[in-house]
Design a protein around this motif. Structure first.
Motif, PDB file in Angstrom:
ATOM      1  N   UNK A  10       0.843  -1.200   0.000  1.00 50.66           N
ATOM      2  CA  UNK A  10       0.000   0.000   0.000  1.00 50.66           C
ATOM      3  C   UNK A  10       0.876   1.247   0.000  1.00 50.66           C
ATOM      4  N   UNK A  11       0.421   2.299  -0.672  1.00 54.31           N
ATOM      5  CA  UNK A  11       1.230   3.508  -0.755  1.00 54.31           C
ATOM      6  C   UNK A  11       1.475   4.128   0.620  1.00 54.31           C
ATOM      7  N   UNK A  12       0.545   3.925   1.562  1.00 54.04           N
ATOM      8  CA  UNK A  12       0.754   4.505   2.882  1.00 54.04           C
ATOM      9  C   UNK A  12       1.874   3.810   3.650  1.00 54.04           C
ATOM     10  N   UNK A  13       2.352   2.661   3.114  1.00 51.26           N
ATOM     11  CA  UNK A  13       3.478   1.976   3.745  1.00 51.26           C
ATOM     12  C   UNK A  13       4.816   2.537   3.268  1.00 51.26           C
ATOM     13  N   UNK A  14       4.782   3.440   2.288  1.00 50.70           N
ATOM     14  CA  UNK A  14       6.011   3.983   1.697  1.00 50.70           C
ATOM     15  C   UNK A  14       6.265   5.389   2.227  1.00 50.70           C
ATOM     16  N   UNK A  15       7.474   5.618   2.723  1.00 48.09           N
ATOM     17  CA  UNK A  15       7.837   6.921   3.287  1.00 48.09           C
ATOM     18  C   UNK A  15       8.441   7.851   2.245  1.00 48.09           C
ATOM     19  N   UNK A  16       9.193   7.292   1.292  1.00 46.90           N
ATOM     20  CA  UNK A  16       9.881   8.100   0.284  1.00 46.90           C
ATOM     21  C   UNK A  16      10.228   7.239  -0.916  1.00 46.90           C
ATOM     22  N   UNK A  17      10.561   7.882  -2.026  1.00 42.40           N
ATOM     23  CA  UNK A  17      10.974   7.182  -3.246  1.00 42.40           C
ATOM     24  C   UNK A  17      12.246   7.847  -3.757  1.00 42.40           C
ATOM     25  N   UNK A  18      13.274   7.026  -4.002  1.00 42.91           N
ATOM     26  CA  UNK A  18      14.539   7.563  -4.509  1.00 42.91           C
ATOM     27  C   UNK A  18      14.931   6.873  -5.804  1.00 42.91           C
ATOM     28  N   UNK A  19      15.734   7.550  -6.590  1.00 43.54           N
ATOM     29  CA  UNK A  19      16.313   6.966  -7.806  1.00 43.54           C
ATOM     30  C   UNK A  19      17.790   7.322  -7.801  1.00 43.54           C
ATOM     31  N   UNK A  20      18.636   6.316  -7.751  1.00 43.23           N
ATOM     32  CA  UNK A  20      20.074   6.552  -7.627  1.00 43.23           C
ATOM     33  C   UNK A  20      20.839   5.678  -8.619  1.00 43.23           C
ATOM     34  N   UNK A  21      22.084   6.075  -8.977  1.00 44.68           N
ATOM     35  CA  UNK A  21      22.901   5.221  -9.851  1.00 44.68           C
ATOM     36  C   UNK A  21      23.214   3.905  -9.147  1.00 44.68           C
ATOM     37  N   UNK A  22      23.187   2.805  -9.917  1.00 44.94           N
ATOM     38  CA  UNK A  22      23.511   1.507  -9.364  1.00 44.94           C
ATOM     39  C   UNK A  22      24.864   1.029  -9.854  1.00 44.94           C
ATOM     40  N   UNK A  23      25.136  -0.242  -9.718  1.00 41.73           N
ATOM     41  CA  UNK A  23      26.407  -0.814 -10.155  1.00 41.73           C
ATOM     42  C   UNK A  23      26.327  -1.225 -11.625  1.00 41.73           C
ATOM     43  N   UNK A  24      27.447  -1.130 -12.313  1.00 45.09           N
ATOM     44  CA  UNK A  24      27.588  -1.649 -13.681  1.00 45.09           C
ATOM     45  C   UNK A  24      26.468  -1.212 -14.613  1.00 45.09           C
ATOM     46  N   UNK A  25      26.315   0.101 -14.769  1.00 41.17           N
ATOM     47  CA  UNK A  25      25.368   0.614 -15.750  1.00 41.17           C
ATOM     48  C   UNK A  25      23.912   0.397 -15.404  1.00 41.17           C
ATOM     49  N   UNK A  26      23.552   0.591 -14.155  1.00 40.41           N
ATOM     50  CA  UNK A  26      22.163   0.430 -13.744  1.00 40.41           C
ATOM     51  C   UNK A  26      21.715   1.640 -12.922  1.00 40.41           C
ATOM     52  N   UNK A  27      20.397   1.748 -12.745  1.00 39.38           N
ATOM     53  CA  UNK A  27      19.829   2.714 -11.810  1.00 39.38           C
ATOM     54  C   UNK A  27      18.922   1.930 -10.856  1.00 39.38           C
ATOM     55  N   UNK A  28      18.740   2.468  -9.664  1.00 39.05           N
ATOM     56  CA  UNK A  28      17.960   1.760  -8.643  1.00 39.05           C
ATOM     57  C   UNK A  28      16.800   2.626  -8.195  1.00 39.05           C
ATOM     58  N   UNK A  29      15.589   2.133  -8.415  1.00 41.87           N
ATOM     59  CA  UNK A  29      14.379   2.765  -7.912  1.00 41.87           C
ATOM     60  C   UNK A  29      14.080   2.130  -6.558  1.00 41.87           C
ATOM     61  N   UNK A  30      14.012   2.954  -5.533  1.00 29.87           N
ATOM     62  CA  UNK A  30      13.861   2.431  -4.169  1.00 29.87           C
ATOM     63  C   UNK A  30      12.645   3.067  -3.501  1.00 29.87           C
ATOM     64  N   UNK A  31      11.678   2.236  -3.143  1.00 33.31           N
ATOM     65  CA  UNK A  31      10.544   2.696  -2.346  1.00 33.31           C
ATOM     66  C   UNK A  31      10.912   2.446  -0.889  1.00 33.31           C
ATOM     67  N   UNK A  32      11.175   3.491  -0.157  1.00 36.28           N
ATOM     68  CA  UNK A  32      11.648   3.367   1.220  1.00 36.28           C
ATOM     69  C   UNK A  32      10.447   3.100   2.139  1.00 36.28           C
ATOM     70  N   UNK A  33      10.386   1.929   2.796  1.00 35.56           N
ATOM     71  CA  UNK A  33       9.226   1.629   3.641  1.00 35.56           C
ATOM     72  C   UNK A  33       9.260   2.414   4.950  1.00 35.56           C
ATOM     73  N   UNK A  34       8.081   2.721   5.461  1.00 38.40           N
ATOM     74  CA  UNK A  34       7.993   3.377   6.764  1.00 38.40           C
ATOM     75  C   UNK A  34       8.364   2.371   7.859  1.00 38.40           C
ATOM     76  N   UNK A  35       9.059   2.795   8.884  1.00 40.25           N
ATOM     77  CA  UNK A  35       9.312   1.901  10.022  1.00 40.25           C
ATOM     78  C   UNK A  35       7.980   1.436  10.609  1.00 40.25           C
ATOM     79  N   UNK A  36       7.878   0.146  10.896  1.00 39.15           N
ATOM     80  CA  UNK A  36       6.659  -0.382  11.467  1.00 39.15           C
ATOM     81  C   UNK A  36       5.562  -0.691  10.473  1.00 39.15           C
ATOM     82  N   UNK A  37       5.850  -0.555   9.171  1.00 41.40           N
ATOM     83  CA  UNK A  37       4.822  -0.821   8.158  1.00 41.40           C
ATOM     84  C   UNK A  37       4.869  -2.247   7.636  1.00 41.40           C
ATOM     85  N   UNK A  38       6.055  -2.854   7.639  1.00 37.00           N
ATOM     86  CA  UNK A  38       6.236  -4.167   7.023  1.00 37.00           C
ATOM     87  C   UNK A  38       6.938  -5.098   8.015  1.00 37.00           C
ATOM     88  N   UNK A  39       6.277  -6.195   8.421  1.00 29.65           N
ATOM     89  CA  UNK A  39       6.904  -7.099   9.398  1.00 29.65           C
ATOM     90  C   UNK A  39       8.200  -7.721   8.889  1.00 29.65           C
TER      91      UNK A  39
END
Length: 298
Positions: free
Chosen positions: A49-78
């Motif tokens: 659920x979107x309410x479980x996500x605190x932030x969204x980042x996009x950063x360079x990854x390893x070996x020609x990749x990018x990483x889309x990261x949905x940062x979960x809220x503490x206490x949202x996902x066991x």
């Protein structure tokens, strides 16, 4: 007021996973391929659920990749609560790795997600927001087999691996209503283990997991992350949603009584006990007492 995705139902596919964007959530499907980390394969699919996500980042990854990261809220996902920061990046279910040439597309979806995130004051706070792995679950640790049926956790000791403190204590069953939490230390780290924490502890629990009948110890090839972490997450979620067990000593609905066992299992365990006795690791009186206990379970 968050807006809806401009193209609901879109799918963004990366290495090992694909994200499907829904009205108020992201559905993540993990590939079954041999290169996909085993934890992600075991999870299969997750609904975030979107309410479980605190932030969204996009950063360079390893070996020609990018990483889309949905940062979960503490206490949202066991799962992430149980992991407590011990997961390798490659096994993080909230990271989507994409080829660098898809960065513009990934940035589009990152912006769309950011526009939908629920403000802190508007989100629910009771209970986990992400569903835990479903019981029944089990795995083999170094010193015993752990089982969870949704209502209680059972540890059945292996005579060849368990410490004398554990086999003297006997197999254990813990109703989730008696627990306050779960301590998971990754099998990829030193002294990996899974320990059940009691609501009402008289004195302190033993410091060493191999001496604690409320813990199972991992070892090389035992209690792997993809089995023990979903197990820990499922137990943790059940603990959070279960009220303390009644003091009558009755097991909660659905719990399995630890009393009666398969006769073949009993015979196997008596044989192991005999081996320990012959090796001088068990005294005559201990052997007789434990054998009588096992026979009483038939």
């Amino acid at each position: 007021m968050p807006h809806t995705m401009s193209r609901m139902g879109d799918v963004l596919a990366g290495f090992h996973a694909a994200w499907e964007f829904e009205t108020d959530s992201v559905r993540i499907r993990f590939e079954r391929g041999i290169r996909t980390p085993k934890l992600l394969q075991a999870l299969g699919e997750r609904h975030i659920p979107l309410e479980a996500i605190a932030a969204v980042t996009l950063t360079p990854g390893k070996r020609g990749t990018v990483v889309l990261h949905a940062v979960p809220r503490p206490g949202a996902d066991p799962l992430m609560d149980a992991a407590a920061g011990q997961l390798k990046e490659s096994s993080d279910p909230y990271r989507l790795v994409l080829p660098a040439d898809r960065e513009t597309l990934a940035e589009y979806y990152a912006d769309e997600l950011r526009g939908q995130l629920v403000a802190e004051e508007d989100r629910r706070t009771e209970g986990y927001l992400v569903a835990p792995p479903e019981a029944p679950l089990q795995f083999k640790a170094y010193d015993g087999k752990a089982s969870f049926d949704g209502s209680s956790v059972s540890f059945r000791w292996f005579w060849t691996g368990a410490s004398s403190a554990k086999w003297k204590a006997g197999d254990k069953t813990f109703p989730v209503g008696d627990l306050s939490g779960v301590e998971w230390r990754s099998p990829e780290l030193f002294e990996g283990h899974l320990r059940l924490l009691h609501r009402d502890v008289v004195g302190e629990q033993p410091g060493q997991a191999d001496q604690d009948p409320a813990a199972v110890v991992f070892g090389l090839g035992y209690g792997p992350v993809h089995e023990s972490l979903p197990f820990a997450a499922s137990v943790l979620a059940a603990v959070r949603t279960t009220s303390p067990a009644p003091s009558s000593g009755q097991l909660p609905a659905g719990a399995v009584s630890p009393g009666r066992r398969d006769p073949a299992d009993i015979a196997d365990r008596i044989r192991h006990l005999g081996e320990l006795h012959q090796a001088g690791l068990v005294t005559d009186s201990e052997f007789s007492t434990k054998k009588a206990e096992l026979l009483a379970e038939l």
